[in-house]
Design a protein around this motif. Structure first.
Motif, short mmCIF file in Angstrom:
data_model
loop_
_atom_site.label_atom_id
_atom_site.label_comp_id
_atom_site.label_asym_id
_atom_site.label_seq_id
_atom_site.Cartn_x
_atom_site.Cartn_y
_atom_site.Cartn_z
N VAL A 256 0.83 -1.21 0.00
CA VAL A 256 0.00 0.00 0.00
C VAL A 256 0.86 1.25 0.00
CG1 VAL A 256 -1.74 1.32 1.29
CG2 VAL A 256 -1.86 -1.18 1.21
N PHE A 257 1.91 1.27 0.81
CA PHE A 257 2.67 2.49 1.05
C PHE A 257 4.02 2.53 0.33
CE2 PHE A 257 -0.02 1.92 4.83
CZ PHE A 257 -0.65 3.16 4.87
N GLY A 258 4.44 1.42 -0.26
CA GLY A 258 5.75 1.38 -0.86
C GLY A 258 6.82 0.99 0.14
N PRO A 259 8.06 0.76 -0.35
CA PRO A 259 9.11 0.24 0.53
C PRO A 259 9.54 1.19 1.63
CG PRO A 259 9.98 0.80 -1.65
CD PRO A 259 8.49 0.90 -1.75
N SER A 260 9.24 2.48 1.52
CA SER A 260 9.68 3.42 2.56
C SER A 260 9.07 3.11 3.92
CB SER A 260 9.33 4.86 2.14
OG SER A 260 7.94 5.00 1.93
N VAL A 261 7.94 2.40 3.95
CA VAL A 261 7.32 2.06 5.22
C VAL A 261 8.18 1.11 6.04
CG1 VAL A 261 5.97 0.05 4.45
CG2 VAL A 261 5.08 1.51 6.29
N LEU A 262 9.07 0.39 5.38
CA LEU A 262 9.94 -0.56 6.10
C LEU A 262 10.90 0.18 7.03
CD1 LEU A 262 10.76 -2.96 3.12
CD2 LEU A 262 9.01 -3.24 4.89
N ALA A 263 11.41 1.34 6.59
CA ALA A 263 12.30 2.12 7.44
C ALA A 263 11.55 2.68 8.64
CB ALA A 263 12.93 3.25 6.63
N VAL A 264 10.30 3.05 8.45
CA VAL A 264 9.48 3.54 9.56
C VAL A 264 9.28 2.42 10.57
CG1 VAL A 264 7.32 4.64 10.23
CG2 VAL A 264 8.32 5.12 7.99
N ASN A 265 9.02 1.22 10.07
CA ASN A 265 8.83 0.07 10.97
C ASN A 265 10.08 -0.17 11.80
OD1 ASN A 265 6.81 -2.28 11.46
ND2 ASN A 265 8.80 -3.28 11.34
N ALA A 266 11.25 -0.11 11.16
CA ALA A 266 12.51 -0.32 11.89
C ALA A 266 12.70 0.75 12.96
CB ALA A 266 13.68 -0.31 10.91
N ALA A 267 12.35 1.98 12.64
CA ALA A 267 12.49 3.06 13.62
C ALA A 267 11.55 2.85 14.80
CB ALA A 267 12.20 4.41 12.94
N VAL A 268 10.31 2.48 14.53
CA VAL A 268 9.35 2.25 15.61
C VAL A 268 9.78 1.10 16.50
CG1 VAL A 268 7.00 1.44 16.09
CG2 VAL A 268 7.38 3.25 14.40
N GLN A 269 10.29 0.05 15.90
CA GLN A 269 10.72 -1.10 16.69
C GLN A 269 11.96 -0.80 17.53
OE1 GLN A 269 9.36 -4.22 17.29
NE2 GLN A 269 7.57 -3.18 16.44
N ALA A 270 12.72 0.23 17.15
CA ALA A 270 13.90 0.61 17.92
C ALA A 270 13.55 1.54 19.08
CB ALA A 270 14.92 1.30 17.01
N ARG A 271 12.31 2.04 19.10
CA ARG A 271 11.88 2.98 20.13
C ARG A 271 11.35 2.24 21.36
NH1 ARG A 271 13.49 8.17 18.45
NH2 ARG A 271 12.60 8.69 16.41
N THR A 272 11.31 2.99 22.48
CA THR A 272 10.63 2.49 23.68
C THR A 272 9.54 3.44 24.14
OG1 THR A 272 12.30 3.53 25.08
CG2 THR A 272 12.65 1.21 24.49
N ASP A 273 9.63 4.71 23.74
CA ASP A 273 8.66 5.72 24.18
C ASP A 273 7.54 5.85 23.16
OD1 ASP A 273 8.14 8.12 26.09
OD2 ASP A 273 7.95 8.96 24.06
N LEU A 274 6.28 5.79 23.65
CA LEU A 274 5.13 5.83 22.76
C LEU A 274 5.07 7.14 21.97
CD1 LEU A 274 2.53 4.66 21.62
CD2 LEU A 274 1.35 5.41 23.70
#
Length: 279
Positions: free
Chosen positions: A131-149
């Motif tokens: 749906v969003f293209g491959p750029s969403v993969l980098a967002v997923n990696a960033a979110v998974q590296a976070r701890t703060d909501l």
């Protein structure tokens, strides 16, 4: 999916117990916790809220939810996924420890991001990159590296903001309003009555929901009743089942029992005994 946070994170358990549609919320709160965050005002026309679930389980645990008529974008350890409306019971098996950030779109709002009707996503989980293209993969990696909501949601909103139109489609707004109306009145049970309230023919209402919501008006009406039964049952014993059946527009108590058992897999009375916080 599901919305899960560390079992030791103070308010998460209360959030699960209050979350409409969670199956056996008191039990789930022993394994999972939930946090929610409102969207930035600039996205509020499209996003209902963000949710975050974190878990740490010694053995695999199946989290179950009677889904709502919403599409979700979920940033998960396995990758980002789009979840259409699950018309049965949504089940997610959790292992070990992890977290998921979810974006819960308003009914109808996800149509702005698709090339076709939202009904095409029903009962499906698809790779978000489709749906969003491959750029969403980098967002997923960033979110998974976070701890703060707050940091997680900032990543998600920075990605979604440029992709959404300045204003929602008026038909999407209309669909969302009808879903809210039908959900607020679980005693509204007939599609022709719902169509009359909407000022549409039955067929017109069905077309609107297929295009924008992703589930039929009949399903939305039925799911609202099931949510009400599950919430009442989870509160504990002492329920007047015949009276509840009448309040929710069932023909009789047997009709309520059949409907609930068919969706959840057990009778309301058994569910009540197992789901009660005292159970």
């Amino acid at each position: 999916m599901a919305e899960t946070a560390n079992p030791q994170a103070g308010t998460g358990g209360r959030g699960l117990r209050e979350a409409r549609g969670v199956v056996r919320p008191a039990e789930m709160a022993r394994h999972i916790a939930l946090d929610q965050r409102p969207p930035d005002p600039g996205l509020a026309a499209f996003v209902e809220h963000h949710w975050c679930v974190r878990w740490r389980v010694a053995e695999p645990y199946d989290a179950k939810v009677l889904s709502h008529p919403n599409v979700h974008l979920a940033f998960e350890p396995e990758g980002p996924f789009v979840y259409g409306v699950d018309r049965s019971v949504f089940v997610r098996r959790l292992n070990g420890a992890g977290h998921v950030l979810g974006v819960k779109f308003r009914p109808g709002a996800f149509r702005a991001l698709l090339d076709g009707p939202v009904a095409d996503l029903a009962d499906r989980r698809i790779d978000a990159a489709a749906v969003f293209g491959p750029s969403v993969l980098a967002v997923n990696a960033a979110v998974q590296a976070r701890t703060d909501l707050a940091d997680m949601t900032a990543d998600a909103e920075s990605f979604l903001g440029p992709l959404l139109p300045a204003e929602p489609d008026p038909q999407a707004v209309r669909a969302a309003g009808l879903v809210a109306r039908f959900t607020a009145e679980p005693s509204l049970v007939r599609v022709d009555d719902a169509a009359d309230e909407a000022g549409l023919s039955v067929r017109g209402l069905q077309r609107l929901f297929a295009e924008y919501v992703g589930a039929s008006p009949k399903w939305v009406l039925r799911r609202a009743r099931l949510h009400e039964v599950a919430q009442r049952a989870a509160a504990g014993a002492g329920i007047d089942w015949p009276a509840l059946a009448a309040d929710l527009g069932y023909t009789d108590q047997s009709h309520l029992i059949r409907d609930f058992t068919g969706a959840v897999g057990e009778s309301p009375a058994r569910y009540s005994a197992a789901a009660s916080p005292r159970g």
